[in-house]
Write an enzyme that holds these catalytic residues in place. Structure first.
Site, PDB file in Angstrom:
ATOM      1  N   GLU A   1       0.326 -33.661   9.185  1.00  0.00           N
ATOM      2  CA  GLU A   1      -0.456 -32.440   9.005  1.00  0.00           C
ATOM      3  C   GLU A   1      -0.757 -31.745  10.333  1.00  0.00           C
ATOM      4  O   GLU A   1      -1.706 -30.962  10.429  1.00  0.00           O
ATOM      5  CB  GLU A   1      -1.747 -32.777   8.260  1.00  0.00           C
ATOM      6  CG  GLU A   1      -1.510 -33.341   6.871  1.00  0.00           C
ATOM      7  CD  GLU A   1      -2.798 -33.748   6.181  1.00  0.00           C
ATOM      8  OE1 GLU A   1      -3.476 -32.875   5.625  1.00  0.00           O
ATOM      9  OE2 GLU A   1      -3.123 -34.951   6.205  1.00  0.00           O
TER      10      GLU A   1
ATOM     11  N   SER B   1      -9.451 -20.903   3.575  1.00  0.00           N
ATOM     12  CA  SER B   1      -9.416 -22.192   2.893  1.00  0.00           C
ATOM     13  C   SER B   1     -10.555 -22.274   1.882  1.00  0.00           C
ATOM     14  O   SER B   1     -11.580 -21.606   2.010  1.00  0.00           O
ATOM     15  CB  SER B   1      -9.530 -23.338   3.892  1.00  0.00           C
ATOM     16  OG  SER B   1      -8.417 -23.376   4.763  1.00  0.00           O
TER      17      SER B   1
ATOM     18  N   SER C   1      -2.667 -32.959   2.454  1.00  0.00           N
ATOM     19  CA  SER C   1      -1.889 -31.731   2.321  1.00  0.00           C
ATOM     20  C   SER C   1      -0.714 -31.889   1.362  1.00  0.00           C
ATOM     21  O   SER C   1       0.295 -31.212   1.470  1.00  0.00           O
ATOM     22  CB  SER C   1      -1.388 -31.237   3.692  1.00  0.00           C
ATOM     23  OG  SER C   1      -2.460 -30.818   4.490  1.00  0.00           O
TER      24      SER C   1
END
EC number: 6.3.2.4
Length: 378
Positions: free
Chosen positions: A19, A346, A207
């Site tokens: 990530e 986000s 993720s």
């Protein structure tokens, strides 16, 4: 507030996990939004190989561009966090710093750090490893401590702890490297008892990296191999019906955790929320906040998120992800993220925006909380 009274924030990002690029994008958002009148910011990136380097304070260099993430590159210098002091040094080498023959050419004192904001996702950042380093360096840091981070990063351990606390986490099977090597047929039998389809995941990755939906026994071995590319420990979860609902949690020192209005991920029919949808083909998904959830279920989800936060002994922040089927009346935790995606768009910042707390204010809140918390055993 004068320049000399600003507190020093070390922004750490990148890292050794899969990530890395997501972490860089998170850092870009923080660097843009942090209140520079209150905080003196020092950005330090960690390369894929684990080298710490000073990075230019320029968010545009770290953002996703044309569907591609950015990465931290090393030069001739390395940054060192001095144990016990919270001070930073920049060490410059003659020749390749990775070579045993290299020599130190110069050491520059970068000064003391008041607090660290570790924007690292996945292993070697969200799993208690770097939190232990900060504890040993005697420097305050945003987010969960060593034990909480380690348990919450491991999907099997998370589910085990939450199930012991009476929280519904669905059904799953853990497959270790020894399990798979010694008796793959027995592993397949255990997975079969979950009922297909199943989701095969690395135990300690995020993720949606390395995740595969498996619809029949024939696809299991390939999916396990894919997950093992990210983590030798693999978890296989039974498919759960329902909407994907998320809840943001904030936990301050000596206070009960607070929860934000709920968010919902809407994915195209027949797909799941994988890496491609999260960061590349983002227009194919919908982020709804606040989510339209019946009041009694919203209360149950928020209460359960706070209970999970306390059961895992989280601190600072966490995003708790649920599957919710209103018709069946089920509220089931999927996972807990102790360093959720933190770009301005986000879900975690969006949920707190819906609660009336903007992005910059949320950053301030987390940094202030970190400075208030004691280090060491607590």
């Amino acid at each position: 507030m004068t320049q000399t009274s600003k507190r020093r924030v070390l922004i750490v990002f990148g890292g050794r996990s899969g990530e890395h690029e997501v972490s860089c994008a998170t850092a870009a958002g923080i660097l843009k939004a942090i209140d520079r009148t209150k905080w003196d910011v020092l950005p330090v990136g960690i390369t894929h190989e684990g080298e710490w380097v000073l990075v230019e304070d320029k968010p545009s260099l770290l953002e996703f561009r044309e569907g591609r993430g950015q990465s931290v590159q090393a030069g001739a210098s390395r940054v060192v966090l001095a144990p016990g002091s919270g001070s930073l040094l920049e060490v410059t080498y003659e020749g390749d710093p990775a070579s045993p023959e290299s020599k130190v050419a110069n050491v520059r004192d970068l000064g003391h750090v008041d607090v660290v904001f570790p924007l690292l996702h996945g292993p070697y950042g969200e799993d208690g490893t770097i939190q232990g380093l900060f504890e040993m360096a005697n420097v305050h840091y945003v987010g969960c401590g060593v034990t909480s981070s380690a348990i919450s990063m491991d999907k099997h351990l998370t589910k085990t702890v939450l199930a012991a606390a009476g929280i519904d986490v669905g059904t799953w099977e853990l497959i270790t490297p020894m399990d798979w090597e010694d008796d793959p047929e027995e592993c397949a039998r255990r997975v079969g008892e979950l009922g297909y389809p199943v989701f095969v995941k690395p135990c300690r990755a995020g993720s949606s990296i390395g995740i595969t939906r498996v619809d029949s026994p024939q696809g299991l071995a390939t999916a396990i191999k894919e997950a093992q590319n990210s983590d030798p420990r693999v978890i296989v979860e039974a498919a759960i019906s329902g909407r994907e609902i998320e809840c943001g949690v904030l936990g301050g020192t000596g206070m009960r955790p607070r929860t934000a209005p709920l968010g919902e991920i809407e994915v195209p029919e027949g797909e799941f929320y994988d890496y491609e949808l999260k960061y590349i083909d983002t227009e194919a998904i919908g982020l709804v906040c606040p989510a339209k959830v019946a009041p009694e279920f919203e209360a149950q989800i928020r209460w359960t998120a706070a209970k999970a936060f306390e059961a895992l002994e989280c601190e600072g922040l966490a995003r708790v992800d649920f599957f919710h089927d209103e018709e069946a009346g089920t509220v089931i935790i999927n996972e807990v993220n102790t360093m959720p995606g933190f770009t301005p768009i986000s879900m975690y910042p969006q949920m707190w925006k819906a609660a009336g707390m903007g992005y910059a204010a949320l950053i301030d809140e987390l940094l202030e909380q970190a400075l208030e918390r004691d280090l060491g055993l607590r």
